[in-house]
Design a protein around this motif. Structure first.
Motif, PDB file in Angstrom:
ATOM      1  N   GLU A   1       0.825  -1.204   0.000  1.00 30.22           N
ATOM      2  CA  GLU A   1       0.000   0.000   0.000  1.00 30.22           C
ATOM      3  C   GLU A   1       0.854   1.246   0.000  1.00 30.22           C
ATOM      4  O   GLU A   1       0.583   2.213  -0.728  1.00 30.22           O
ATOM      5  N   LYS A   2       1.917   1.245   0.811  1.00 29.34           N
ATOM      6  CA  LYS A   2       2.794   2.417   0.870  1.00 29.34           C
ATOM      7  C   LYS A   2       3.550   2.579  -0.446  1.00 29.34           C
ATOM      8  O   LYS A   2       3.704   3.708  -0.949  1.00 29.34           O
ATOM      9  N   ARG A   3       4.034   1.476  -1.030  1.00 26.66           N
ATOM     10  CA  ARG A   3       4.741   1.562  -2.326  1.00 26.66           C
ATOM     11  C   ARG A   3       3.828   2.134  -3.406  1.00 26.66           C
ATOM     12  O   ARG A   3       4.229   2.997  -4.197  1.00 26.66           O
ATOM     13  N   ARG A   4       2.583   1.699  -3.370  1.00 27.32           N
ATOM     14  CA  ARG A   4       1.642   2.162  -4.387  1.00 27.32           C
ATOM     15  C   ARG A   4       1.365   3.659  -4.257  1.00 27.32           C
ATOM     16  O   ARG A   4       1.352   4.392  -5.255  1.00 27.32           O
ATOM     17  N   ASN A   5       1.144   4.142  -3.000  1.00 26.85           N
ATOM     18  CA  ASN A   5       0.865   5.563  -2.799  1.00 26.85           C
ATOM     19  C   ASN A   5       2.049   6.432  -3.209  1.00 26.85           C
ATOM     20  O   ASN A   5       1.880   7.483  -3.836  1.00 26.85           O
ATOM     21  N   ILE A   6       3.267   6.008  -2.860  1.00 33.72           N
ATOM     22  CA  ILE A   6       4.450   6.803  -3.226  1.00 33.72           C
ATOM     23  C   ILE A   6       4.618   6.835  -4.744  1.00 33.72           C
ATOM     24  O   ILE A   6       4.867   7.889  -5.350  1.00 33.72           O
ATOM     25  N   PHE A   7       4.458   5.688  -5.366  1.00 29.92           N
ATOM     26  CA  PHE A   7       4.635   5.612  -6.819  1.00 29.92           C
ATOM     27  C   PHE A   7       3.602   6.481  -7.543  1.00 29.92           C
ATOM     28  O   PHE A   7       3.931   7.217  -8.484  1.00 29.92           O
ATOM     29  N   LEU A   8       2.329   6.422  -7.093  1.00 25.55           N
ATOM     30  CA  LEU A   8       1.287   7.199  -7.775  1.00 25.55           C
ATOM     31  C   LEU A   8       1.504   8.700  -7.601  1.00 25.55           C
ATOM     32  O   LEU A   8       1.181   9.493  -8.496  1.00 25.55           O
ATOM     33  N   CYS A   9       2.059   9.116  -6.442  1.00 19.92           N
ATOM     34  CA  CYS A   9       2.360  10.543  -6.242  1.00 19.92           C
ATOM     35  C   CYS A   9       3.472  10.992  -7.198  1.00 19.92           C
ATOM     36  O   CYS A   9       3.398  12.084  -7.782  1.00 19.92           O
ATOM     37  N   VAL A  10       4.511  10.177  -7.329  1.00 21.56           N
ATOM     38  CA  VAL A  10       5.589  10.531  -8.274  1.00 21.56           C
ATOM     39  C   VAL A  10       5.051  10.557  -9.703  1.00 21.56           C
ATOM     40  O   VAL A  10       5.359  11.465 -10.496  1.00 21.56           O
ATOM     41  N   LYS A  11       4.213   9.590 -10.012  1.00 19.71           N
ATOM     42  CA  LYS A  11       3.648   9.518 -11.363  1.00 19.71           C
ATOM     43  C   LYS A  11       2.783  10.749 -11.657  1.00 19.71           C
ATOM     44  O   LYS A  11       2.853  11.347 -12.737  1.00 19.71           O
ATOM     45  N   GLU A  12       1.962  11.190 -10.657  1.00 25.87           N
ATOM     46  CA  GLU A  12       1.115  12.361 -10.839  1.00 25.87           C
ATOM     47  C   GLU A  12       1.949  13.619 -11.008  1.00 25.87           C
ATOM     48  O   GLU A  12       1.621  14.497 -11.818  1.00 25.87           O
ATOM     49  N   SER A  13       3.036  13.717 -10.282  1.00 24.50           N
ATOM     50  CA  SER A  13       3.914  14.882 -10.401  1.00 24.50           C
ATOM     51  C   SER A  13       4.530  14.959 -11.788  1.00 24.50           C
ATOM     52  O   SER A  13       4.589  16.033 -12.409  1.00 24.50           O
ATOM     53  N   LEU A  14       5.003  13.820 -12.289  1.00 24.05           N
ATOM     54  CA  LEU A  14       5.596  13.810 -13.632  1.00 24.05           C
ATOM     55  C   LEU A  14       4.544  14.116 -14.687  1.00 24.05           C
ATOM     56  O   LEU A  14       4.806  14.827 -15.676  1.00 24.05           O
ATOM     57  N   ASN A  15       3.349  13.621 -14.493  1.00 27.32           N
ATOM     58  CA  ASN A  15       2.278  13.868 -15.453  1.00 27.32           C
ATOM     59  C   ASN A  15       1.934  15.361 -15.507  1.00 27.32           C
ATOM     60  O   ASN A  15       1.766  15.942 -16.588  1.00 27.32           O
ATOM     61  N   ASN A  16       1.827  16.007 -14.320  1.00 28.31           N
ATOM     62  CA  ASN A  16       1.553  17.453 -14.282  1.00 28.31           C
ATOM     63  C   ASN A  16       2.694  18.243 -14.890  1.00 28.31           C
ATOM     64  O   ASN A  16       2.469  19.269 -15.555  1.00 28.31           O
ATOM     65  N   MET A  17       3.913  17.826 -14.672  1.00 28.48           N
ATOM     66  CA  MET A  17       5.074  18.518 -15.235  1.00 28.48           C
ATOM     67  C   MET A  17       5.055  18.481 -16.753  1.00 28.48           C
ATOM     68  O   MET A  17       5.301  19.493 -17.438  1.00 28.48           O
ATOM     69  N   VAL A  18       4.747  17.318 -17.305  1.00 25.58           N
ATOM     70  CA  VAL A  18       4.723  17.187 -18.772  1.00 25.58           C
ATOM     71  C   VAL A  18       3.596  18.036 -19.365  1.00 25.58           C
ATOM     72  O   VAL A  18       3.752  18.667 -20.414  1.00 25.58           O
ATOM     73  N   LYS A  19       2.440  18.093 -18.680  1.00 19.30           N
ATOM     74  CA  LYS A  19       1.290  18.804 -19.224  1.00 19.30           C
ATOM     75  C   LYS A  19       1.423  20.321 -19.122  1.00 19.30           C
ATOM     76  O   LYS A  19       1.061  21.060 -20.039  1.00 19.30           O
ATOM     77  N   TYR A  20       1.913  20.814 -17.957  1.00 20.73           N
ATOM     78  CA  TYR A  20       1.798  22.242 -17.690  1.00 20.73           C
ATOM     79  C   TYR A  20       3.126  22.980 -17.531  1.00 20.73           C
ATOM     80  O   TYR A  20       3.175  24.204 -17.687  1.00 20.73           O
ATOM     81  N   ALA A  21       4.226  22.307 -17.209  1.00 21.44           N
ATOM     82  CA  ALA A  21       5.426  23.011 -16.794  1.00 21.44           C
ATOM     83  C   ALA A  21       6.233  23.609 -17.931  1.00 21.44           C
ATOM     84  O   ALA A  21       6.940  24.587 -17.751  1.00 21.44           O
ATOM     85  N   LYS A  22       6.135  22.985 -19.182  1.00 20.65           N
ATOM     86  CA  LYS A  22       6.974  23.413 -20.311  1.00 20.65           C
ATOM     87  C   LYS A  22       8.441  23.381 -19.901  1.00 20.65           C
ATOM     88  O   LYS A  22       9.212  24.310 -20.140  1.00 20.65           O
ATOM     89  N   ALA A  23       8.835  22.274 -19.290  1.00 18.24           N
ATOM     90  CA  ALA A  23      10.195  22.145 -18.781  1.00 18.24           C
ATOM     91  C   ALA A  23      11.047  21.334 -19.738  1.00 18.24           C
ATOM     92  O   ALA A  23      10.539  20.574 -20.582  1.00 18.24           O
ATOM     93  N   ASN A  24      12.343  21.510 -19.616  1.00 16.52           N
ATOM     94  CA  ASN A  24      13.304  20.748 -20.404  1.00 16.52           C
ATOM     95  C   ASN A  24      14.023  19.708 -19.561  1.00 16.52           C
ATOM     96  O   ASN A  24      14.535  18.728 -20.092  1.00 16.52           O
TER      97      ASN A  24
END
Length: 640
Positions: free
Chosen positions: A551-574
């Motif tokens: 359960e803890k592995r899943r929550n940590i992984f999904l938070c990292v995944k959500e952060s990367l997803n938001n970065m790709v969509k909105y951050a315009k980062a390199n």
């Protein structure tokens, strides 16, 4: 002729009166005159009065005038024996008044004079006339008798006294001016103030012991502490009344000194014997002490009715005092036997109690000696050391200290025994509970492994087949592929990725920190592979072998995944930097990009995602934060 006969008769009458007066005066020593006009405040009249002891209480006022009197001096008045206390007393003194006005004084025979009658001798006939009591307007008024002395008076007065049945009686013959009697009443109690303070202190301590005993009884149901509460109550009541009413001339104090003090003390001793029997469990542990304490209880049950009968139905105070003395000697003997038994038995708790009883015995004997033989013990220092009540209270205080030590010792042994038994039961229950939990965990692990295997074998192969067939269809249709086919292929890829994540989470073989970091790193590079964002992933050089639940592995992984997803969509980062850091007792994950940052005032655009991330981290008692810092900086801390 008649005139001559009349003169002869008158002369005969005068001769007879003179002869009667001479016979009366010859029956007692000449009394020195006491001029009340010379008394400023108060004056003692030990050596200027005479007395006679009415052992059978048969001397009437008519007989008192012709009864032989003696000049006793101070030695007789210092302390009255039991026989002297039971007797009646007649005190004769002669008062004159050299002033030109009436003077009122008060006669004070001593603190514990229960009955005081003042008679004035008629100068002509010698008959005794009872004077009005003339009590002063003070609380202790019954201890004083008023006498009004006219100017140029010269009269002999007789005081008839009976004392309270107590062993602290002493005559203190004084004449006190009317304006000083109130101050005198307070003055005779002033030396006792220090004793009052100590008495109130020990009474307060005994009151606390009562509350403690009642609390122990209500919490633990130990009946012996109810008996100790009764002992502490009667002992504290005895000390309080002794101190509060000491040298008070009140009817209640007279009853207390003659009767109630011994009754209250006996009841306290009676309950203390019962307490010791139960506290030491003498029936099972010390059979000799069990019989000894029962004997002590019997002495109380026998002496109290006899003492009551002698006090209220007879005037034989000597026998009443003997009953009290014998009872106390039996208590002392019981204590001595207990001390000897404790020494030879060599039981630690018995020895502690015996030490307290030793001090109580010593100071009790000292107190009895001070009461029975006042002036025998002379000590330097404060007068409180010569106070019998203080010495008894001091012995009780030392006994109480050692009793508390014995109580602490007994409680410690009881606590140790109860703790050992409780620990044994706890260990037994923990072992059984651990076996149950172990069986449950093993069953869960087996079930998780079975589900993950079934998902991989059954669902995984099916989703893979859908994705492959959609790709084949797209190839066959060449440039005329339908958008629905693209969606099927894309959804199949997403479903396959999510299913792999679920399988990874459920597999118990992946419940390790290093496995989670490796899986997250692999996902991050794979997720950013077809984008323009360069991924920089940092991991600790040494990863401790820490177990991380699915359960803890899943929550940590999904938070990292959500952060990367938001970065790709909105951050315009390199570039994006993902850092895993091992802190003492926790894991820190930071995700930093070089994009435009996040507008913290417009979080509704991706509010659900951030709220879900925050809830996931807080469910693990962790901390989640996001801020603008040369792009978007996300920080996650979870306990390990």
């Amino acid at each position: 002729m008649a005139t001559a006969r009349s003169k002869k008769n008158s002369a005969g009458i005068i001769f007879i009166i003179a002869l009667a007066s001479f016979s009366q005066l010859s029956a007692q020593p000449a009394l020195p005159r006491i001029d009340v006009a010379t008394i400023t405040l108060s004056d003692t009249i030990y050596y200027r009065s005479s007395c006679t002891e009415d052992a059978k209480r048969e001397v009437t006022p008519e007989k008192a005038a012709v009864n032989p009197f003696t000049l006793p001096g101070r030695a007789l008045f210092r302390h009255l024996t039991a026989t002297q206390t039971a007797a009646g007393w007649w005190i004769a003194f002669r008062l004159t008044n050299s002033a030109d006005s009436l003077i009122k004084i008060y006669f004070f025979p001593g603190v514990y004079a229960a009955e005081i009658d003042i008679y004035a001798a008629d100068s002509a006939t010698g008959h005794l006339q009872l004077l009005p009591a003339g009590l002063p307007p003070i609380p202790d008024s019954i201890g004083y008798r008023g006498i009004s002395i006219p100017p140029a008076a010269n009269r002999t007065y007789y005081a008839h006294l009976r004392f309270v049945h107590t062993n602290v009686n002493a005559m203190d013959l004084r004449l006190i001016r009317d304006y000083y009697v109130s101050s005198f009443s307070r003055t005779i109690k002033m030396p006792l103030n220090n004793g009052y303070m100590y008495t109130y202190i020990i009474t307060g301590i005994l009151l606390l012991m009562i509350f403690y005993s009642l609390a122990v009884f209500m919490l633990n149901g130990t009946v012996e502490f109810m008996y100790y509460a009764c002992f502490a109550f009667f002992t504290g009541l005895l000390f309080f009344l002794k101190s509060y009413y000491l040298k008070s001339m009140l009817p209640f104090n007279y009853l207390f000194e003659s009767y109630l003090d011994f009754v209250i003390q006996s009841l306290g001793v009676f309950f203390y014997y019962i307490f010791l029997r139960r506290f030491l469990d003498t029936r099972n542990n010390f059979i000799f002490l069990h019989r000894l304490f029962i004997f002590g209880q019997i002495t109380v049950l026998v002496s109290l009715p006899v003492f009551t009968w002698l006090n209220f139905l007879t005037v034989n105070y000597a026998l009443q005092d003997s009953v009290e003395s014998i009872t106390k000697m039996l208590w002392i003997s019981t204590t001595v036997i207990f001390l000897v038994y404790a020494i030879f038995r060599k039981n630690r708790m018995l020895n502690i109690l015996a030490a307290g009883h030793f001090f109580l015995l010593v100071f009790s004997i000292l107190s009895l000696v001070m009461i029975s033989y006042p002036g025998l013990i002379r000590t330097k220092g404060p007068s409180i050391w010569r106070d019998s009540l203080f010495n008894y209270e001091l012995g009780m205080t030392l006994e109480l200290i050692f009793f508390l030590m014995a109580l602490a010792f007994k409680n410690r042994d009881d606590i140790i025994d109860r703790t050992r038994e409780r620990e044994r039961l706890v260990l037994e229950n923990e072992r059984k509970e651990f076996e149950k939990q172990l069986a449950v965990v093993e069953a869960k692990q087996d079930e998780r492994n079975r589900i993950s295997t079934d998902m991989h074998d059954e669902l995984g192969s099916g989703v893979t087949a859908i994705r492959l067939m959609s790709e084949i269809v797209k190839t066959k249709m060449k440039g005329s592929a339908l958008p629905e086919i693209d969606k099927i292929s894309s959804n199949a890829n997403d479903l396959l990725s999510k299913m792999n994540t679920i399988i990874w989470t459920m597999s118990s073989s992946n419940d390790r920190l290093d496995n989670m970091i490796a899986y997250t790193r692999s996902f991050a590079f794979e997720f950013l592979e077809n984008t323009t964002v360069a991924c920089h992933f940092t991991t600790p050089e040494t990863i401790p072998p820490v177990e991380v639940s699915g359960e803890k592995r899943r929550n940590i992984f999904l938070c990292v995944k959500e952060s990367l997803n938001n970065m790709v969509k909105y951050a315009k980062a390199n570039d994006v930097w993902i850092n895993f850091t091992i802190l003492p007792g926790s894991l820190e994950i930071t995700i930093q990009d070089n994009g435009v940052g996040i507008n913290l005032e417009k979080l509704r655009e991706f509010g659900n995602g951030l709220n879900n991330m925050k809830k996931r981290i807080e469910s693990m008692s962790g901390n989640f934060s996001i801020r603008n810092h040369q792009g978007t900086h996300t920080r996650i801390i979870v306990p390990l």
